[in-house]
Design a protein around this motif. Structure first.
Motif, short mmCIF file in Angstrom:
data_model
loop_
_atom_site.label_atom_id
_atom_site.label_comp_id
_atom_site.label_asym_id
_atom_site.label_seq_id
_atom_site.Cartn_x
_atom_site.Cartn_y
_atom_site.Cartn_z
N LEU A 252 0.83 -1.20 0.00
CA LEU A 252 0.00 0.00 0.00
C LEU A 252 0.87 1.26 0.00
N ARG A 253 1.97 1.22 0.74
CA ARG A 253 2.87 2.36 0.75
C ARG A 253 3.45 2.61 -0.65
N MET A 254 3.79 1.53 -1.34
CA MET A 254 4.33 1.64 -2.69
C MET A 254 3.31 2.22 -3.65
N VAL A 255 2.07 1.74 -3.57
CA VAL A 255 1.01 2.25 -4.44
C VAL A 255 0.72 3.71 -4.14
N THR A 256 0.70 4.06 -2.86
CA THR A 256 0.42 5.45 -2.47
C THR A 256 1.50 6.40 -3.00
N ARG A 278 -0.45 7.42 3.85
CA ARG A 278 0.98 7.36 4.16
C ARG A 278 1.21 7.20 5.66
N GLN A 279 0.35 7.77 6.48
CA GLN A 279 0.53 7.72 7.92
C GLN A 279 -0.16 6.52 8.56
N ARG A 280 -1.09 5.87 7.85
CA ARG A 280 -1.85 4.76 8.43
C ARG A 280 -1.74 3.50 7.57
N ALA A 383 -10.85 3.97 -3.43
CA ALA A 383 -10.45 3.68 -4.81
C ALA A 383 -9.03 3.13 -4.87
N VAL A 384 -8.13 3.69 -4.07
CA VAL A 384 -6.75 3.19 -4.04
C VAL A 384 -6.71 1.78 -3.47
N LEU A 385 -7.46 1.54 -2.38
CA LEU A 385 -7.50 0.20 -1.79
C LEU A 385 -8.04 -0.83 -2.78
N ALA A 386 -9.13 -0.47 -3.46
CA ALA A 386 -9.72 -1.39 -4.43
C ALA A 386 -8.76 -1.67 -5.57
N SER A 387 -8.12 -0.61 -6.08
CA SER A 387 -7.17 -0.78 -7.19
C SER A 387 -5.98 -1.64 -6.78
N ALA A 388 -5.44 -1.36 -5.58
CA ALA A 388 -4.30 -2.13 -5.10
C ALA A 388 -4.69 -3.58 -4.85
N GLY A 389 -5.86 -3.79 -4.24
CA GLY A 389 -6.31 -5.16 -3.97
C GLY A 389 -6.52 -5.95 -5.23
N VAL A 390 -7.13 -5.33 -6.23
CA VAL A 390 -7.36 -6.00 -7.53
C VAL A 390 -6.03 -6.28 -8.22
#
Length: 454
Positions: A252-256, A278-280, A383-390
């Motif tokens: 997640l950090r990388m995607v962010t 980034r903080q969580r 949206a970021v979580l969904a994209s990263a998870g997919v």
């Protein structure tokens, strides 16, 4: 005894805090007991050998994978719950609580919730097991005369997994928090300063390596062996997905870091979403885990079965119509069970994580953010979580899809419809966005001043 009393009091006055843990344990216990009941039924007196073999196989294969996924989900949920309570743990240490007392508090709360979840899961598990047997009978994989048995194996396995597994997971989750000094615990509660442990990283790469190894074995050793290739292919995406899920904070950090600049251009909501992620990363990484599992395992298993349905029979192997039906049913039950559980965990985790941020949302609104900006922030995060998870779930599924396609069709890319993948991706995105935005809308309905005072 004082910490046990505190644990009971904590449960009584903070019921909503333990809803996510309860739901994961309840659903996990239901699944495990339902499939364990197939063993009770298959080994009962008077059951013919063919039915017995099918039911025991169902209990062993599907129940075994269900056990692994359930245990993993429970550990991740409890870990997230403990992280959310870092400030509470820090307060206890500041007033004199020892590490042992803090650990007993967390384990005591978890045991109480786990026992209640296991007890309440008995009735739905018995009903689910009965429905499962009826499905097997309707498809000709179990004799019509076989009577359903929900016996000692189902109960013992269900309670052992739910109660003992939860206690073990709580002990592991609480260990790091309880050993931190009070000053460090306060700092960790304010900002997520810690990275992933070395053990977690090692475990993640071991699972990924195992998934890759099983994929290679599928494409080489089982090439031309027909349906037998499923023995290794089906496991490949599961292990790979678990490995990536363990690495979810780093992923997640990388995607962010990649999409952060783009999000920041979307206004205040996008900028706040980038800073929060980034903080969580650990809390949001916990929400990313079930999305990876849902996408990876559902895609891998469904496409493996689609490839098998389209593949030509292998001359050197003998697979009867009944055996083929059993295999297909097993695969569909596996993906159905895991997909349902992962879907509920996506909803459960996101609702819990979003509701927990009530005070944060209140502070943002008092600082000048509008409710619409808060919702846009949560939507951008979703949206970021969904994209990263997919994305990472799709990568995990490759460990099954490509090797099985090579083994059965000698082609790297399977000749199957892309609509199946579109459906899985759409379901993952819909679950993620609907859960996070729905919980956020309800959370910000509380006046900002009241939210900050919570």
């Amino acid at each position: 005894m004082s910490m046990i009393a505190l644990a009971v009091s904590s449960l009584r006055h903070r019921k909503s805090t333990f809803v996510a843990t309860f739901l994961s344990l309840f659903l996990g216990g239901t699944i495990v007991m339902a499939f364990a009941a197939m063993f009770d039924t298959g080994t009962a007196d008077g059951v013919d050998s063919t039915t017995s073999e099918a039911l025991v196989t169902m209990a062993s294969v599907v129940g075994g994978w269900g056990l692994i996924i359930v245990a993993f989900a429970v550990v991740s949920t409890l870990t997230m719950s403990v992280r959310q309570r870092s400030s509470e743990m820090a307060l206890l240490k500041n007033v004199g609580a020892t590490p042992g007392q803090v650990s007993r508090l967390i384990v005591g709360e978890t045991l109480a919730v786990a026992f209640a979840a296991a007890l309440l899961a008995v009735a739905p598990a018995a009903l689910t097991g009965k429905i499962l047997l009826e499905i097997l009978q309707e498809t000709g994989q179990a004799g019509e005369q076989v009577g359903y048995v929900f016996g000692p194996v189902a109960l013992s396995v269900g309670f052992a997994v739910t109660v003992l597994g939860a206690a073990t997971a709580a002990t592991v989750a609480a260990r790091r928090t309880s050993r931190m000094r009070a000053r460090d615990a306060v700092a960790a509660a304010a900002l997520e300063q810690s990275g992933m442990s070395r053990k977690r990283k090692i475990a993640a790469w071991v699972f990924i390596a195992l998934g890759v190894d099983l994929g290679v074995v599928t494409a080489t050793v089982f090439n031309g062996e027909g349906v037998d290739a499923m023995q290794t292919a089906g496991q490949a995406s599961i292990w790979f997905a678990i490995g990536l899920a363990l690495l979810s904070p780093a992923l997640l950090r990388m995607v962010t870091n990649v999409v952060g600049a783009l999000l920041s251009r979307l206004g205040a909501g996008g900028w706040m979403a980038t800073q929060n992620m980034r903080q969580r990363v650990h809390q949001m990484g916990g929400a990313l885990m079930p999305i990876i599992l849902f996408t990876g395992i559902a895609t891998g298993t469904l496409y493996m079965q689609s490839i098998e349905n389209a593949a030509a029979p292998v001359a050197n192997t003998v697979t009867t119509a009944e055996e083929a039906q059993t295999i297909e049913t097993l695969n569909l039950v596996v993906v159905g069970m895991i997909a349902l559980f992962a879907a509920v965990m996506v909803i459960n985790t996101l609702v819990s994580a979003t509701t927990y941020r009530r005070q944060e949302f209140g502070q943002q609104r008092l600082a000048g953010s509008t409710p619409q900006q808060v919702l846009r922030m949560v939507g951008a995060e979703g949206a970021v979580l969904a994209s990263a998870g997919v994305l990472f779930g799709s990568i995990a599924s490759i460990a099954t899809v490509i090797p099985y396609s090579i083994a059965r069709t000698d082609s790297v890319l399977p000749d199957v419809t892309v609509l199946l993948y579109v459906g899985i991706v759409s379901a993952a995105a819909l679950l993620t966005l609907a859960s996070s935005l729905g919980a956020a809308r309800k959370t910000i309905s509380t006046p900002a001043v009241e939210a900050v005072a919570v």
